[in-house]
Design a protein around this motif. Structure first.
Motif, PDB file in Angstrom:
ATOM      1  N   ASN A 192      -0.223   3.706  -3.002  1.00  0.00           N
ATOM      2  CA  ASN A 192      -1.658   3.790  -3.289  1.00  0.00           C
ATOM      3  C   ASN A 192      -2.148   5.198  -3.581  1.00  0.00           C
ATOM      4  OD1 ASN A 192      -1.737   1.075  -2.967  1.00  0.00           O
ATOM      5  ND2 ASN A 192      -3.130   1.041  -1.216  1.00  0.00           N
ATOM      6  N   ASN A 221       0.802  -1.244   0.000  1.00  0.00           N
ATOM      7  CA  ASN A 221       0.000   0.000   0.000  1.00  0.00           C
ATOM      8  C   ASN A 221       0.827   1.282   0.000  1.00  0.00           C
ATOM      9  OD1 ASN A 221      -2.304  -1.645   0.149  1.00  0.00           O
ATOM     10  ND2 ASN A 221      -2.327  -1.595   2.384  1.00  0.00           N
ATOM     11  N   ARG A 275      -1.383  -3.757  -4.974  1.00  0.00           N
ATOM     12  CA  ARG A 275      -2.098  -2.875  -5.910  1.00  0.00           C
ATOM     13  C   ARG A 275      -2.217  -3.597  -7.249  1.00  0.00           C
ATOM     14  NH1 ARG A 275      -1.490   3.616  -6.974  1.00  0.00           N
ATOM     15  NH2 ARG A 275      -2.588   3.614  -8.959  1.00  0.00           N
TER      16      ARG A 275
END
Length: 451
Positions: free
Chosen positions: A371, A368, A404
């Motif tokens: 992100n 993350n 992701r």
């Protein structure tokens, strides 16, 4: 003083060699390969070895000291000769301490933000015409070298790196410096090849704090849980000072610091930078400057090289380069870009280049971290994995680790450049984060071509 450098061509080593030469020492050195800019800079000062390679005959008892660089190996013929003759051998950080043990030492450590914060303190002191010695891990605007050592300066400012000192001295560098004023920016696991566990890594910062001189000061970022624990356990003789983000507001894309009813527009931005700046303020106050003097001087600070360095800009588009490679810095830098330019899209490119970042066991730490970017690209060179002796890595493994699904993973730098040239940069910023150079790409030239 006669000093000989084994592996004089290193980034830190050649700067120390030049600093001692300018101080009046008789400096010699050797290396098996010397690259630019070290080569030209050593040549300019008459310190470039006549030929590459090791020369054990250069090691004699007439030498006062040998300074051993990390690039040298334990079986280096010059090192073996020095050990046999009993010539005193120092690591780079050990010798820095030796040269500054009668000065007031300021050391800035932490897993990220060290160079930027050190650069801030140096910029302010220079602006205020205060004399100081220094060692910093990047070439800074306004400073000819990364190391300066004099007889006169009463203060020494050091960037405190936790990496090892030399092939025969496995002490983390910042353990040598014994500061009077210390600052820690945060702790986020790094250098997995040297500190294999989180607990082992944290312990290095505890030992650093234990080496602060009596009646000294520890300045630390209060938002870091590990630093709060560390600060709580310090000896009573130590002054413990927390800091947070400098109070500010964003106006027309600019960070404006508010302090004691005055405002100070800044060139730098991002919460992490504004945290570092507040820590730097406390260092400068310990050195006798007022907050007003500090913030006034900071208004002309443009940042350190490769730390949110603006490579190119045009209407609606900025291209930045950042040294970010650790997970915490990656996340902080992408977040800062989105917060600073709320009306622009962000393309973020990150290169996996260090031993830790390319290690499968460490890779999940990146989950993350990208992100906040609108488009995220991770690049790595499979040849670097092989060179570091690490197992092969697949793009799918990288995607899973970063968490992701739309992450683009590339392993060919020319393909990456081609992709970047195909993007639309209208109202869009590009952020390139790497401790390398995307396998030999001139990033300044690339920025010129893109916009």
């Amino acid at each position: 003083m006669r000093v000989h450098f084994i592996a004089i061509g290193g980034s830190a080593m050649h700067n120390l060699a030049i600093a001692l030469h300018l101080k009046g020492f008789h400096v010699t050195g050797s290396d098996d390969e010397i690259f630019e800019p070290s080569k030209t800079r050593l040549q300019k000062h008459g310190l470039l070895p006549a030929k590459e390679g090791w020369n054990p005959q250069a090691i004699t008892t007439e030498l006062d000291a040998i300074i051993l660089g990390m690039h040298a190996k334990k079986d280096n013929p010059e090192l073996l000769a020095a050990q046999q003759l009993g010539v005193k051998i120092y690591s780079y950080p050990e010798y820095l301490y030796e040269q500054t043990k009668d000065k007031k030492r300021v050391v800035i450590g932490g897993s990220h933000g060290k160079t930027t914060t050190t650069a801030m303190v140096m910029h302010v002191l220079k602006t205020m015409a205060i004399d100081f010695d220094y060692m910093v891990g990047a070439q800074l605007d306004g400073f000819d070298t990364m190391v300066k050592l004099t007889r006169e300066a009463p203060i020494a400012i050091f960037e405190g790196d936790e990496y090892l000192s030399s092939p025969i001295d496995l002490t983390p560098k910042f353990h040598w410096y014994k500061p009077h004023i210390a600052m820690l920016t945060g702790i986020a696991w790094d250098h997995m090849n040297v500190f294999p566990t989180w607990e082992n890594y944290i312990s290095q910062f505890t030992k650093f704090a234990q080496r602060i001189e009596n009646q000294g000061a520890l300045i630390y970022f209060e938002g870091d849980e590990e630093l709060r624990k560390l600060a709580k356990n310090q000896k009573q003789a130590l002054q413990v000072i927390p800091y947070n983000t400098a109070p500010h507001q964003l106006k027309d894309g600019q960070a404006i610091v508010g302090w004691e009813r005055k405002t100070y527009p800044m060139e730098i931005f991002g919460e992490h930078n504004l945290q570092n700046m507040n820590g730097a303020r406390l260092i400068c106050e310990q050195l006798g400057l007022t907050a007003h003097d500090f913030f006034t001087a900071m208004q002309s600070f443009k940042g350190a090289s490769k730390r949110l360095q603006l490579l190119k800009k045009k209407e609606g588009t900025n291209i930045y380069l950042d040294f970010a490679h650790s997970p915490s810095k990656l996340q902080a830098t992408t977040k800062a870009m989105k917060e600073q330019f709320t009306n622009r899209a962000l393309i973020a490119v990150m290169e996996l280049h260090t031993f830790s970042s390319l290690n499968k066991a460490f890779l999940p730490q990146y989950k993350n971290t990208m992100n906040t970017a609108d488009k995220a690209i991770v690049y790595y060179n499979p040849d670097v994995l092989e060179h570091k002796g690490l197992p092969a890595l697949t793009p799918e493994e990288v995607i899973v680790a970063f968490g992701r699904e739309d992450l683009q993973v590339m392993t060919d730098s020319l393909e990456l450049v081609k992709w970047l040239k195909q993007q639309n940069y209208t109202d869009t910023n590009l952020l390139i984060m790497t401790s390398g150079n995307l396998s030999g790409i001139n990033l300044k030239d690339l920025a010129e071509e893109l916009i």
